[in-house]
Design an enzyme around this catalytic site. Structure first.
Site, mmCIF file in Angstrom:
data_model
loop_
_atom_site.group_PDB
_atom_site.id
_atom_site.type_symbol
_atom_site.label_atom_id
_atom_site.label_comp_id
_atom_site.label_asym_id
_atom_site.label_seq_id
_atom_site.Cartn_x
_atom_site.Cartn_y
_atom_site.Cartn_z
ATOM 1 N N ARG A 82 0.834 -1.205 0.000
ATOM 2 C CA ARG A 82 0.000 0.000 0.000
ATOM 3 C C ARG A 82 0.866 1.251 0.000
ATOM 4 O O ARG A 82 0.549 2.243 -0.660
ATOM 5 C CB ARG A 82 -0.946 -0.032 1.215
ATOM 6 C CG ARG A 82 -2.051 0.984 1.126
ATOM 7 C CD ARG A 82 -3.130 0.719 2.155
ATOM 8 N NE ARG A 82 -2.616 0.814 3.516
ATOM 9 C CZ ARG A 82 -3.329 0.492 4.602
ATOM 10 N NH1 ARG A 82 -4.565 0.059 4.483
ATOM 11 N NH2 ARG A 82 -2.808 0.613 5.806
ATOM 12 N N LYS A 184 -2.636 6.424 1.441
ATOM 13 C CA LYS A 184 -2.489 6.824 2.846
ATOM 14 C C LYS A 184 -1.504 7.991 2.905
ATOM 15 O O LYS A 184 -0.302 7.806 3.040
ATOM 16 C CB LYS A 184 -1.996 5.630 3.663
ATOM 17 C CG LYS A 184 -2.591 5.612 5.060
ATOM 18 C CD LYS A 184 -2.406 4.280 5.743
ATOM 19 C CE LYS A 184 -2.845 4.341 7.183
ATOM 20 N NZ LYS A 184 -4.305 4.378 7.362
ATOM 21 N N GLU A 220 -16.359 6.246 3.472
ATOM 22 C CA GLU A 220 -15.773 5.726 4.713
ATOM 23 C C GLU A 220 -15.757 6.830 5.756
ATOM 24 O O GLU A 220 -16.367 7.872 5.566
ATOM 25 C CB GLU A 220 -14.386 5.146 4.449
ATOM 26 C CG GLU A 220 -13.376 6.127 3.885
ATOM 27 C CD GLU A 220 -11.951 5.556 3.865
ATOM 28 O OE1 GLU A 220 -11.560 4.856 4.812
ATOM 29 O OE2 GLU A 220 -11.228 5.835 2.900
HETATM 30 C C1 LIG Z 1 -5.439 3.551 7.526
HETATM 31 C C2 LIG Z 1 -6.816 3.844 7.082
HETATM 32 C C3 LIG Z 1 -7.865 2.894 7.180
HETATM 33 C C4 LIG Z 1 -7.682 1.563 7.850
HETATM 34 O O1 LIG Z 1 -6.771 0.737 7.208
HETATM 35 P P1 LIG Z 1 -6.150 -0.520 7.958
HETATM 36 O O2 LIG Z 1 -5.149 -1.040 6.997
HETATM 37 O O3 LIG Z 1 -7.237 -1.479 8.228
HETATM 38 O O4 LIG Z 1 -5.552 -0.001 9.232
HETATM 39 C C5 LIG Z 1 -9.099 3.236 6.667
HETATM 40 N N1 LIG Z 1 -9.347 4.441 6.117
HETATM 41 C C6 LIG Z 1 -8.378 5.386 6.025
HETATM 42 C C7 LIG Z 1 -8.707 6.694 5.412
HETATM 43 C C8 LIG Z 1 -7.084 5.122 6.500
HETATM 44 O O5 LIG Z 1 -6.147 6.063 6.404
#
Ligand SMILES: *Cc1c(COP(=O)(O)O)cnc(C)c1O
Length: 341
Positions: A82, A184, A220
């Site tokens: 990622r 991210k 989300e």
């Molecule tokens: C990090 C993150 C998540 C959760 O991801 P995980 O890999 O399950 O920790 C979900 N949404 C956003 C916007 C994030 O930055």
């Protein structure tokens, strides 16, 4: 190895400086060999790319102690992949996957005294990140970067059991279509701060963001993906190009199909259908799953039948199975658990 004398149950989620961190620098088109350091501070030029144009990406994962006393991490290879996607989208160099996984292992091993004991509910939170470090004033990608990994012990996410939360439908947008919602990057969080501070001031714990183009579909929250359970026990989770691909959500989908024999729908989810679901949860590394009891849509409430006292029964099953896999009570799929030796 002697554990640090910390009050594991009460350390909360904050930065607690540990002894060692990993650093590697990128210059002249290549990463140096990198290594551990005890220096927690970074000295940067005032014009560093990250400070001017926010060229930075990050990851988050946990190390913890399983029942048989091993220190493990959960699917760190997916964090590496990622971060590769995140880096490419921001025109940053890729830190190689095998080196990423190895750097995480080195930091955990060097800080083993800070990995909370089994049963404490606490974990060692690991933060890999990368940023543009050389001076950039005309808008363009930096040419020098730093990749770092630090770790900080964090307390149990739910101290008194997982109580369902109340969230609101936000009037702000998290991610534009064809923007950066799927990576991210710190920039996604900078612009979400006003929305979350506003939601908290109104008494809500999180924001539900809808798709900005039509405001009809569920995306989300600021930092977790949604899962829904239908009245006939199917798992439904939103699919969109602007959602961050949560590793927890992807693991839950697998667990639902392969361990619990559930039907799973990964598809566009219209906000109009949310009122018909039986259970709702937020998934991410920090809490694994936070149950949602109520969604406030501009004063109109959606109350899930699972109520405000406990997780819904299917959400609980998913939670127990995934955390059972993580803690070593349930056999993990090949490659999910990386033992730090
Ligand atoms: C990090 C993150 C998540 C959760 O991801 P995980 O890999 O399950 O920790 C979900 N949404 C956003 C916007 C994030 O930055």
């Amino acid at each position: 190895m002697e554990k640090k004398n910390l009050d594991w149950a009460n350390i909360g989620f904050g930065y607690h400086q540990t002894d060692w961190r990993y650093v590697s620098n990128y210059k002249d088109g290549a990463w140096d060999e990198g290594g551990l350091t005890q220096d927690a501070n970074i000295v940067l030029n005032e014009c560093a790319g990250v400070l001017q144009y926010a060229q930075t990406v990050f990851e988050g994962l946990k190390a913890y102690t399983t029942e048989d006393g091993r220190i493990v991490t959960f699917r760190p290879d997916l964090n590496a992949e990622r971060m590769e996607a995140s880096a490419k989208r921001l025109e940053m160099p890729v830190f190689p996957k095998d080196r990423f996984v190895e750097a995480v292992a080195q930091v955990v091993k060097a800080n083993a005294a800070y990995v909370p004991p089994y049963g404490s509910g606490a974990t060692l939170y690991i933060r890999p990140y990368m940023f543009g470090s050389n001076p950039v004033i005309g808008v363009k990608p930096a040419t020098e970067y730093q990749f770092r990994v630090f770790a900080t012990p964090v307390g149990p996410y739910f101290k008194e059991g997982a109580k369902p939360i109340v969230i609101k439908v936000s009037d702000f947008d998290r991610a534009a279509p064809h923007g950066t919602g799927h990576i991210k990057a710190g920039l996604n969080y900078a612009m979400s701060l006003h929305a979350i501070v506003t939601a908290h001031a109104e008494g809500f714990e999180e924001n539900m963001y809808l798709d900005p183009a039509t405001r009809t579909k569920v995306e989300e929250t600021g930092g977790a993906n949604f899962i829904f359970i239908t009245k006939d026990n199917k798992l439904v989770t939103p699919k969109s190009d602007s959602i961050l691909p949560s590793i927890t959500r992807r693991s839950i989908v697998y667990v639902a199909k392969e361990y619990l024999g559930m039907e799973v729908e990964e598809r566009e989810v219209y906000f109009d259908e949310v009122k018909d679901f039986a259970e709702c949860g937020l998934c991410g590394t920090a809490a694994v799953i936070s149950p949602v009891g109520k969604i406030n849509d501009h004063g109109k409430e959606i109350c899930f039948p699972s109520g405000m006292e406990a997780m819904g029964p299917i959400t609980q099953k998913l939670y127990d199975t995934l955390t059972g896999i993580q803690m070593g009570h349930i056999k993990a799929p090949e490659g999910w658990i990386k033992v730090i030796e």
